[in-house]
Design an enzyme around this catalytic site. Structure first.
Site: not given
Ligand code: GLN
Length: 515
Positions: A90, A165, A189
């Protein structure tokens, strides 16, 4: 092994093929780059590819296998399990000499001057690092649509999101562009995109994997973890990256289970389900959950019961508060972590007419996208003098209650919680972009484990409307090996299920029909 079979091989299969000489790391690496070349114009999973470096890493791995093969079986089995196996990172993992953007314009042009601990560990293990994958800006989002660079599509349906994400990392593994990838999970995510693309994704216990060199979002929640197509592969990747690190004071010395290196499969894995106690929390079947998702998850739970697992419905009454508290704690920590992007220290810099304050305003105003700006505003508001006690302190107290809810489950002797990962299958692009709260709701089932620091894994458990559904297993702290063993057991139980034979049906479209 050649062509399509190389491309689709798991890490475990590749390792065996490299050992026997049936395949080379270089051939796999070339095959994957060729697939990426043909398909990534549509898939959009990758932000940066390391053509030269990855090929050199593959050649070095092949030389080590050749030497070990000449020396005999002991030398071969002493080689690290991921030697020569391709991995994607990532794009928030620092890797010396590569761009690291975290999906943001504000880091455009930044080249990492050092390796994150997990990157160093992958290099040491001889993995082939193919490149960096797309993500929501600073990991804020659930669909990868908040990337400042491009859209990543779901290989199961190119008009749908791959989750987020870590959507680039999940799409790359689901589309057979890499057998393994790295994601981060602050509120879901890793597990949520794994669910939406039909692969395995694990968020380890908070502190299991070093965060040194990982671009920070919310430091008390962030965890790094593996994506793979099988539990066994996820275990190998986790074992390679996990463990104490002097550079990260929150990394734990809790010993890593050697089972991760040799996760049982087949009948041995399936029989390990017998006698296990699973808690099924009723609050995870949230309002708005799609009927097809609920059906697939309940079928999976029934399969565990048939295999001798004991399933009991339980209540985790604070579940519904996880979302509200997460959206205080995570933005608060993000607003502090993102203060460092001032146009002086990293990446993009706009001068604003030579005036320092204007420079900050210009750099941050243009460098951050809409979701990141929204989080910074939420976070600074929650931390401001007049509201700190009402919001931030209160949220931390509720966080303690959430952790206690889980503690009661472990005290009652359960081995794991079983639940849906995502209330919905992959949705169409744009469906949640105009309403931030509807996007936040997508993580209702994954956020509680982050608030409590617990490990969780999402594994494929069927299809709804021809799109993948994920089953989530949450465990007590440091129980990653147990969770992945149960996952391998479930994989064995469902090995011949009709849905397992279905591949992402839009793969052909990725290559303009040529794939
Ligand atoms: N979707 C959640 C957020 O927007 C979690 C994101 C994540 O786990 N990085 O914060």
């Amino acid at each position: 092994m050649s062509g399509e079979s190389l491309r689709r091989a798991t890490a475990t299969e590749l390792r065996a093929a490299f050992q026997s000489g049936a395949a080379t790391s270089r051939a796999v690496t070339d095959e994957l780059f060729a697939a990426i070349e043909r398909e990534d114009g549509v898939l959009g999973a990758w932000l940066h590819l390391r053509h030269e470096e990855a090929r050199a890493e593959a050649d070095r791995a092949d030389a080590r296998y050749a030497t070990a093969r000449a020396a005999g079986p002991a030398a071969l089995s002493a080689l690290p399990p991921l030697l020569g196996v391709p991995v994607a990172l990532k794009d928030l993992v620092n890797l010396t000499g590569t761009p690291t953007t975290a999906g943001s314009r504000i880091l455009e042009g930044y080249i990492s001057p050092y390796d994150a601990t997990i990157a160093a560990r992958l290099r040491e293990a001889g993995a082939v690092i193919l490149g960096k994958t797309n993500m929501d800006e600073f990991a804020m989002g659930s669909s990868t649509e908040f990337s400042a660079y491009k859209k990543t599509v779901n290989p199961w349906a190119t008009d749908r999101v791959p989750g987020g994400s870590s959507g680039g990392s999940s799409a790359a593994v689901a589309a057979f562009h890499a057998p393994l990838s790295i994601g981060t999970d602050t509120g879901g995510s890793i597990r949520q995109p794994a669910s939406l693309t039909g692969i395995v994704g694990m968020k380890p216990t908070y502190g299991r994997v070093s965060r040194y060199g990982i671009v920070a979002f919310a430091s008390s929640l962030d965890q790094v973890g593996p994506f793979a197509r099988t539990a066994q592969d996820a275990a190998l990747l986790l074992h390679t990256i996990a463990g104490a690190d002097a550079h990260d004071a929150t990394s734990s010395r809790s010993p890593l289970d050697a089972v991760l290196l040799n996760l049982p499969s087949g009948d041995a894995a399936a029989s390990a389900i017998r006698g296990k106690r699973f808690a099924l929390p009723k609050e995870y079947f949230v309002a708005g959950m799609e009927a097809g998702v609920e059906r697939a998850v309940r079928d999976a739970v029934a399969a565990l019961e048939v295999a001798g697992g004991i399933v009991e419905e339980v209540s985790l009454p604070t579940t519904e508060h996880a979302l509200a508290t997460y959206y205080i704690v995570a933005p608060a920590e993000a607003s502090a972590n993102l203060a460092r992007y001032d146009g002086v220290r990293y990446g993009a810099s706009k001068h604003g007419g030579g005036d320092l304050l204007n420079g900050y305003l210009e750099t941050r105003g243009r460098g951050f996208g809409p979701e990141v700006r929204r989080r910074i505003m939420l976070g600074t508001y929650a931390l401001s003098a007049g509201y700190y006690d009402a919001y931030y302190v209160k949220a931390q107290k509720v966080r303690t209650l959430i952790a206690r809810d889980f503690d009661r489950i472990w005290a009652a002797g359960f081995d794991a919680i079983v639940a849906p990962t995502s209330p919905q299958v992959a949705w169409k692009f744009g469906a949640k972009m105009s309403d931030p709260v509807s996007m936040y709701l997508a993580d209702a089932c994954t956020l509680p484990a982050n608030m409590a620091g617990l490990p969780g894994v999402s594994i494929p458990c069927g299809l709804s409307e021809n799109l993948p559904v994920g089953l989530q297993l949450i465990g007590k702290p440091w129980s990653e090996a147990e969770l992945l063993s149960i996952s391998a057991g479930y994989e064995a139980l469902t090995a011949t299920a009709a849905w397992r034979a279905v591949a992402p049906h839009d793969l052909a479209k990725l290559g303009g029909g040529a794939a």
